[in-house]
Motif scaffolding. Structure first.
Motif, PDB file in Angstrom:
ATOM      1  N   GLU A  30       0.879  -1.170   0.000  1.00  0.00           N
ATOM      2  CA  GLU A  30       0.000   0.000   0.000  1.00  0.00           C
ATOM      3  C   GLU A  30       0.916   1.219   0.000  1.00  0.00           C
ATOM      4  N   ARG A  58      -3.357   0.494  -3.372  1.00  0.00           N
ATOM      5  CA  ARG A  58      -3.150  -0.814  -2.753  1.00  0.00           C
ATOM      6  C   ARG A  58      -3.212  -1.841  -3.860  1.00  0.00           C
ATOM      7  N   GLU A 114      -6.440  -3.734  -4.446  1.00  0.00           N
ATOM      8  CA  GLU A 114      -7.557  -2.916  -4.925  1.00  0.00           C
ATOM      9  C   GLU A 114      -7.361  -2.432  -6.355  1.00  0.00           C
TER      10      GLU A 114
END
Ligand code: PLP
Length: 472
Positions: free
Chosen positions: A185, A191, A194
């Protein structure tokens, strides 16, 4: 408790406030609507203060409701509202790549190139030799290939966009294998899991936090696998008993199974950092020569250029990224192309790059030089504020920006302690000054690190501190 309603009536009308002499000069210089809005907002602030006083929730400040006093406040607010929101600031924190302060300051040639592109028309997407449509990517591709040894390049809005687009192009609806030790991250918004989901790819985690072997990747490969992803752990180090797979080995595995191997390098570096006594960072050209199919990195971290996400690699893969419809949404503007080209040109001569690119100048400033500059500035502050007010401390600057997380760059800190003003308040006034300056507060002192202050801004910094202390 005072009666709010009665006191609202004591507030002067907008027109009455506008007649005050302090606003006359303001009205001569600023648009009437700006001043009018400021007066209205000031009156609203007074009403709110009255409401709070009536509710007993604020301290017993006596409000001066005279038109002159309200006009004075409105004049301040008008000036505040009409100065630019985005302003240059002096970075005295010693954090070189300060993401909140805009990351890399640009080299002079990059600034000039940007201004040139802004002022008039340019051949952004026009081929001057043929008179036909050209590509904005062409202006930097040759340089990027020359500097990294890659076959092709595509430049996007930032590295997050580059990773997103690479995953979307090659792995939408399919699986991408990543080591558990590399699920990074960065800065709270980027991240890996994601970004992967946003790109439409399914994350397959392999290995453990501290150890991942080639066999872990191999046993996770299935018919659904679309790519192998390696992510540089740019803002942390895992130490102790660790194992990770070298790029070259991952490349061999990818070749064996016909899978593209993508590396997110985070901060792109072209130079060998150990030359400057800094911890080693993988260079872009090393990843390219290890055979990675695609390598992505940021333009405004250690590269010291504009915000951009640069992808270099095999031509056929780069072409596919360029043809992705999302590439249009994530493309760079002409200012970025101009600044990036100028920055890349500096790297053709490494010594010139170190001299002219502010990030490199700051990274490589010798502690002895910082000591010298800090002593001079400390002395100047002492003549203003008195002998005991300023000390020189040994300390460390940081690289910041999610790069070289463990690097401590020795520096000299100027520690300011004034009896008449608390260091937190001094720091606040510096931030709100005419030329905003950002400094650290530590051990009840205001701390200035000149590593990130351009030498010709030192005078401005002294002036800013002097102003911040006025009527303290
Ligand atoms: C910084 C970083 C990013 C994000 O790059 P931006 O240019 O800020 O979008 C992605 N991956 C890694 C490993 C990084 O260090």
């Amino acid at each position: 408790m005072m009666s709010g309603n009665k006191i609202y009536k004591d507030l002067p009308a907008v027109d009455r406030v506008l007649q005050e002499p302090v606003l006359e000069e303001v009205l001569n210089n600023l648009p009437r609507r700006v001043v009018l809005t400021a007066v209205q907002q000031t009156l609203e602030n007074y009403r709110e203060a009255i409401r709070q006083a009536a509710a007993g929730s604020s301290s017993h400040v006596k409000l001066d409701l005279s038109p002159a006093s309200i006009a004075r406040e409105a004049a301040l607010l008008s000036r505040q509202k009409s100065s630019a929101n985005l302003q240059p600031v002096i970075n005295a924190t010693g954090v070189i790549l300060h993401t909140n302060l805009g990351r890399a300051p640009l080299a002079a040639p990059a600034v000039e190139a940007m201004a040139g592109a802004a002022r008039g028309f340019s051949n952004l997407e026009y081929d001057l030799s043929s008179g036909l449509r050209g590509s904005r990517q062409a202006h930097v591709e040759e340089l990027l290939c020359e500097l990294t040894g890659a076959e092709a390049s595509v430049v996007l809005n930032n590295n997050a966009a580059a990773v997103l687009l690479a995953l979307n192009t090659f792995a939408a609806g399919k699986e991408v294998i990543v080591s558990r030790g590399e699920l990074v991250e960065i800065g709270g918004s980027f991240r890996i899991p994601e970004v992967m989901a946003a790109g439409g790819a399914r994350l397959v985690e392999v290995g453990t936090t501290n150890k991942t072997y080639l066999s872990d990747y191999q046993s996770a490969i299935s018919d659904d696998t679309a790519a192998l992803l390696k992510v540089h752990t740019s803002n942390y180090h895992i130490v102790g008993f660790t194992a990770s797979v070298a790029p070259r080995d991952l490349v061999s595995l990818g070749q064996e199974y016909g899978l593209p191997v993508i590396e997110d390098l985070g901060s792109g570096v072209f130079m060998d950092l150990t030359r400057f006594n800094l911890p080693p960072e993988p260079r872009v050209q090393d990843s390219v020569s290890a055979g990675l199919d695609l390598v992505t990195f940021s333009g405004d971290k250690l590269l010291g250029g504009p915000q951009a996400g640069i992808v270099v690699g095999k031509r056929s893969l780069v072409e596919r990224i360029r043809r992705n419809q999302l590439a249009r949404a994530l493309r760079v503007d002409k200012f970025t192309v101009a600044a990036l080209e100028a920055t890349l040109r500096l790297y053709l001569d490494e010594d010139k790059a170190v001299e002219e690119i502010p990030v490199w100048r700051m990274l490589t400033t010798l502690p002895s030089r910082l000591r010298e500059r800090a002593s001079i500035l400390a002395e100047q502050l002492r003549t203003i504020f008195g002998e005991g007010s300023v000390e020189l401390w040994d300390g460390f600057s940081r690289v910041g920006g999610g790069a070289l997380p463990t690097a401590e760059l020795p520096t000299s800190l100027i520690a300011v302690k004034l009896n008449k003003i608390d260091p937190g308040e001094l720091a606040r006034r510096l931030r709100l000054g005419r030329v905003p300056a950002v400094a650290r507060v530590q051990q009840e002192r205001l701390i200035l690190d000149l590593r990130t202050v351009e030498e010709d801004h030192e005078k401005l910094l002294i002036e800013a501190i002097r102003e911040a202390c006025q009527d303290a």
